[in-house]
Design an enzyme around this catalytic site. Structure first.
Site, PDB file in Angstrom:
ATOM      1  N   ARG A 104      14.761   2.595  32.040  1.00 49.79           N
ATOM      2  CA  ARG A 104      16.114   2.230  31.568  1.00 49.79           C
ATOM      3  C   ARG A 104      16.387   3.052  30.319  1.00 49.79           C
ATOM      4  O   ARG A 104      15.655   2.958  29.336  1.00 49.79           O
ATOM      5  CB  ARG A 104      16.213   0.731  31.258  1.00 49.79           C
ATOM      6  CG  ARG A 104      17.511   0.403  30.533  1.00 49.79           C
ATOM      7  CD  ARG A 104      17.815  -1.063  30.429  1.00 49.79           C
ATOM      8  NE  ARG A 104      18.307  -1.589  31.685  1.00 49.79           N
ATOM      9  CZ  ARG A 104      18.967  -2.743  31.810  1.00 49.79           C
ATOM     10  NH1 ARG A 104      19.202  -3.492  30.749  1.00 49.79           N
ATOM     11  NH2 ARG A 104      19.385  -3.150  32.987  1.00 49.79           N
ATOM     12  N   HIS A 131      23.846   2.166  37.669  1.00 52.87           N
ATOM     13  CA  HIS A 131      22.895   1.047  37.683  1.00 52.87           C
ATOM     14  C   HIS A 131      22.633   0.640  39.140  1.00 52.87           C
ATOM     15  O   HIS A 131      23.063  -0.424  39.590  1.00 52.87           O
ATOM     16  CB  HIS A 131      23.508  -0.118  36.887  1.00 52.87           C
ATOM     17  CG  HIS A 131      22.548  -1.214  36.555  1.00 52.87           C
ATOM     18  ND1 HIS A 131      21.185  -1.155  36.797  1.00 52.87           N
ATOM     19  CD2 HIS A 131      22.764  -2.446  36.003  1.00 52.87           C
ATOM     20  CE1 HIS A 131      20.617  -2.279  36.387  1.00 52.87           C
ATOM     21  NE2 HIS A 131      21.543  -3.078  35.916  1.00 52.87           N
ATOM     22  N   GLN A 134      21.181  -2.891  40.422  1.00 53.50           N
ATOM     23  CA  GLN A 134      22.093  -4.034  40.405  1.00 53.50           C
ATOM     24  C   GLN A 134      22.886  -4.112  41.706  1.00 53.50           C
ATOM     25  O   GLN A 134      23.159  -5.193  42.216  1.00 53.50           O
ATOM     26  CB  GLN A 134      23.047  -3.913  39.211  1.00 53.50           C
ATOM     27  CG  GLN A 134      23.978  -5.091  39.067  1.00 53.50           C
ATOM     28  CD  GLN A 134      23.267  -6.397  38.741  1.00 53.50           C
ATOM     29  OE1 GLN A 134      22.470  -6.444  37.830  1.00 53.50           O
ATOM     30  NE2 GLN A 134      23.550  -7.454  39.506  1.00 53.50           N
ATOM     31  N   ASP A 219      32.531  -6.360  34.409  1.00 56.64           N
ATOM     32  CA  ASP A 219      31.372  -6.122  33.537  1.00 56.64           C
ATOM     33  C   ASP A 219      31.878  -6.133  32.094  1.00 56.64           C
ATOM     34  O   ASP A 219      33.100  -6.148  31.859  1.00 56.64           O
ATOM     35  CB  ASP A 219      30.760  -4.751  33.906  1.00 56.64           C
ATOM     36  CG  ASP A 219      29.454  -4.450  33.198  1.00 56.64           C
ATOM     37  OD1 ASP A 219      28.859  -5.356  32.590  1.00 56.64           O
ATOM     38  OD2 ASP A 219      29.019  -3.275  33.246  1.00 56.64           O
ATOM     39  N   CYS A 259      27.427  -8.551  36.748  1.00 58.42           N
ATOM     40  CA  CYS A 259      26.004  -8.203  36.684  1.00 58.42           C
ATOM     41  C   CYS A 259      25.281  -8.954  35.568  1.00 58.42           C
ATOM     42  O   CYS A 259      24.060  -9.075  35.607  1.00 58.42           O
ATOM     43  CB  CYS A 259      25.838  -6.694  36.527  1.00 58.42           C
ATOM     44  SG  CYS A 259      26.494  -6.055  34.963  1.00 58.42           S
ATOM     45  N   ARG A 287      18.120  -9.890  42.098  1.00 58.84           N
ATOM     46  CA  ARG A 287      17.457  -8.724  41.519  1.00 58.84           C
ATOM     47  C   ARG A 287      15.973  -8.753  41.883  1.00 58.84           C
ATOM     48  O   ARG A 287      15.373  -7.718  42.205  1.00 58.84           O
ATOM     49  CB  ARG A 287      17.616  -8.714  39.988  1.00 58.84           C
ATOM     50  CG  ARG A 287      19.044  -8.502  39.488  1.00 58.84           C
ATOM     51  CD  ARG A 287      19.556  -7.107  39.785  1.00 58.84           C
ATOM     52  NE  ARG A 287      18.717  -6.080  39.210  1.00 58.84           N
ATOM     53  CZ  ARG A 287      18.783  -5.650  37.936  1.00 58.84           C
ATOM     54  NH1 ARG A 287      19.690  -6.159  37.129  1.00 58.84           N
ATOM     55  NH2 ARG A 287      17.975  -4.695  37.505  1.00 58.84           N
TER      56      ARG A 287
END
Ligand code: CP
Ligand code: NVA
Length: 304
Positions: A104, A131, A134, A219, A259, A287
């Protein structure tokens, strides 16, 4: 067979992604029945974090632990990466010891460099560009709740950010219609808009965008690394808050996803996130299951 990496959703074929989602659903059922297969026995995942995380860290660590493997958390501050060791050196060293590397970070180039030097799969666990992990969870959640996402109308509201870019990739890979509604100055990358034009429409007014939607997703307005822009963004994005009134303009059975982490009172109201159309908790849990399926896929595609 060359080693496979997961830097974007485009690294897997459409068929591979569909199979992966089905496998995630299967692994979830197995875990609920107390039957976690020891898929990753003696395997080790290195997790390199240059940004904060709750879900990503816990889901990857738990995935490895439940399936008989282990993981190592490596923060920028505690490794030589933070003191300037070249990424390529770190990738070569780690990949001689561990079986997967999850990263990340800020720049997408960092995960690309990792993949150029690594002998084991590199997993993008969020960059400023996208991402993809996700999206595996999001699609799994949609499929569980409503069946195939193919041909559905998905509406992205808010910032044209890393999550939005992954939704654009997903629209192509899973064959759904994506409506993007952002302030004009915060559109996603033009290159992606062009590349996936067949699946994507831009409508700046959120009230128009959500009409007939099967899924509405949003988001945060300021992503990690954009903290200095927070105040300015709060003003520009105000009309893009997902409220009950906005949700009411979509299909009556439309789902709401985020998310997480969410900022109630900014991009979404508390009523929406806690409401009956919200599936954010299932989404967060998935996830775990979808990343088990991803790790298994990558492990099975390594040549020895
Ligand atoms: N959605 C997500 O990636 O959450 P974290 O930042 O907590 O990992
Ligand atoms: N766009 C957000 C996603 C967090 C999971 C960020 O990059 O901070």
């Amino acid at each position: 067979m060359a080693v496979r990496h997961f830097l974007t959703l485009l690294d897997l074929s459409k068929n591979e992604l569909d199979t992966l989602i089905q496998r995630a659903i299967e692994l979830k059922a197995l875990q609920k029945n107390g039957k976690c297969p020891p898929l990753f026995k003696n395997k080790v995942l290195a997790m390199v974090f240059e940004k904060s995380s709750t879900r990503t860290r816990v889901s990857f660590e738990t995935a490895m632990a439940q399936c008989g493997g282990s993981s190592i958390f490596l923060s920028q501050n505690d490794t030589q990466l933070g003191r300037g060791e070249p990424i390529g050196d770190m990738a070569r060293v780690l990949s001689r010891m561990v079986d997967f590397i999850m990263v990340r970070t800020y720049s997408h180039d960092t995960v690309k460099i990792f993949s150029q030097y690594s002998k084991v799969p590199i997993i993008n666990a969020l960059t400023d560009f996208c991402h993809p992990c996700q999206l595996l969870a999001d699609v799994q959640t949609y499929v569980e709740q409503r069946g195939s996402i193919q041909g559905k109308k998905v509406v992205w509201i808010g910032d044209g950010n890393n999550m939005c870019h992954s939704y654009m990739n997903a629209a192509h890979q899973f064959d759904f219609e994506l409506i993007i509604s952002t302030p004009v100055a915060y559109k996603p990358q033009a290159e992606l808009m062009q590349k996936f034009a067949k699946h994507i429409t831009f409508i700046t007014e959120p009230e128009q965008a959500v009409k007939n939607a099967d899924l509405i997703t949003t988001d945060v307005w300021a992503s990690m690394g954009q903290e200095a822009e927070q105040q300015e963004r709060m003003q520009v994005f105000k009309p893009y808050q997902v409220t009950n009134e906005l949700l009411a303009l979509a299909k009556s059975d439309a789902l709401f996803m985020h998310c997480l982490p969410a900022h109630r009172g900014e991009e979404v109201t508390a009523e929406v996130i806690e409401g009956s159309q919200s599936v954010v908790w299932q989404q967060a849990e998935n996830r775990l299951h979808s990343q088990k399926a991803l790790l298994e896929f990558l492990m099975n595609n390594i040549s020895n």
